[in-house]
Design a protein around this motif. Sequence first.
Motif, short mmCIF file in Angstrom:
data_model
loop_
_atom_site.label_atom_id
_atom_site.label_comp_id
_atom_site.label_asym_id
_atom_site.label_seq_id
_atom_site.Cartn_x
_atom_site.Cartn_y
_atom_site.Cartn_z
N SER A 127 -22.54 -62.77 -36.15
CA SER A 127 -23.82 -63.22 -35.57
C SER A 127 -24.21 -62.45 -34.32
O SER A 127 -25.41 -62.21 -34.07
N MET A 177 -28.64 -63.06 -42.65
CA MET A 177 -27.54 -63.88 -42.17
C MET A 177 -27.99 -65.30 -41.87
O MET A 177 -29.08 -65.53 -41.32
N LEU A 193 -31.25 -66.54 -35.15
CA LEU A 193 -30.95 -66.27 -36.55
C LEU A 193 -31.97 -66.97 -37.44
O LEU A 193 -32.49 -68.03 -37.09
N ARG A 233 -25.40 -58.69 -37.50
CA ARG A 233 -26.76 -59.00 -37.97
C ARG A 233 -27.75 -57.96 -37.47
O ARG A 233 -28.60 -57.48 -38.23
#
Length: 436
Positions: free
Chosen positions: A124, A135, A211, A128
Amino acid sequence: MARILFTVWPFPGHVNPALGVAKALQSRGHEVGFYTGARAVSLVEGEGFAAFPFRRIDEERIWGLIQGLEARSPIDRTPLKLLRAVFREWLAGTIPQQVADVREVIAAWGPDAVVTDPMMWGPSLVLREADHLRMAVMAFFIGCPLPGREAPPWGPGLPPPRSFGTRLLTRVANFANDILATGLRRELDSIRAGYGLPPMGCSVNAFSARLPLYLIPSVRELDYGRRDLPSSVHYVGPCIWNRPSGQAPDRWLEGLPGGQPWVHVTEGTAHYQDPFVLRAAASGLAGLPVQAILTTGSQRDPEEMGLGAVASNIHVRRWVSHSELLPRCAALVTTGGAGTVMAAIQAGVPQLIVPTRWDKPDNARRVVEAGAGLRLAPGKCTPRRLREGVERLLAEPEFGRNARRLSKLLAEAPGPTGAAQLIESLIGEPSVACPA
């Protein structure tokens, strides 16, 4: 058909929710793989998934850090200096190894998306952006750890900020957390710089809000009804998995005496402290008109727990499937692990929680706020107080009513299938637009 890679620490509480979603993805025709530790490989492969074990991470060192933290800390608190040292070595210190390992898996297996453990920071915080991966985060928490105005800071089990006093407490705690995390953030920014990435500019939890998909295996009602989260966050309900394929049912349960309520007592699957809750239960529940089923965890021998000669209504085992046991129980006593707490809520069982560390104080707070249980401080967990807590759960019907109300909400949630559909949307679109 798509390929989905889960990157997960090999702890049962982390792996099991991911397995629940992975089974749903598998049933929808997708191929699923797991990057995890060697201790979880046989479990993952036994469920029909590809397994890619750690190559560069010293898994036994990580287990030793976790066990050492629990063994060296008081039962009712974790020294901040020790906690920061463990986090620095475990969560931050392994990022380069995670990145190198996962890059090899991606090159060899070619997943279409990665679903990562929120505490596995390499994917993360680095991959990504650096490798332009699709993700998602698959959390194992009961509530969402992303910061916001409607929630207390994650960790100590503080009350939600709904009054002047609790709002002030939240501000003070957030300020203290920012100060304490300064060194770790600098280290993380230095790691990111090594991959050509800019500073985070915020905490890890706040950064995770960027995210495109963040899955919470719970419902909003167990997270203080929060409405302050980004659209990437979805409460999908329980994603519980607790029985390996082909495992025989626990027939011995059928032999327990009938006509009395069952009380389950557990300190969780992975517990390395003194078994103070089990000892208090073995003594405090002895002779009561209940059948108490105590489980030690598969890694601990019941004969070595120091429980002494137990009464005839006390039954001690290493492990019992929650899917078989909890629907028959009238109450649960637990240290508050997320998987156990959610399994009990799903079964409509009220709980007495003796929270130790990690997310357990927060879990206890949420259950108490929802009216589905009681909290007993670890330092006050005597046989008498534990017995009194269990007697209240059994005698006062509102605990059971609230637990069953929450159970109904969980049953109405989309669960693993809904989580799988959101992951499919992530693969098909640059961002998730499905309703929460």
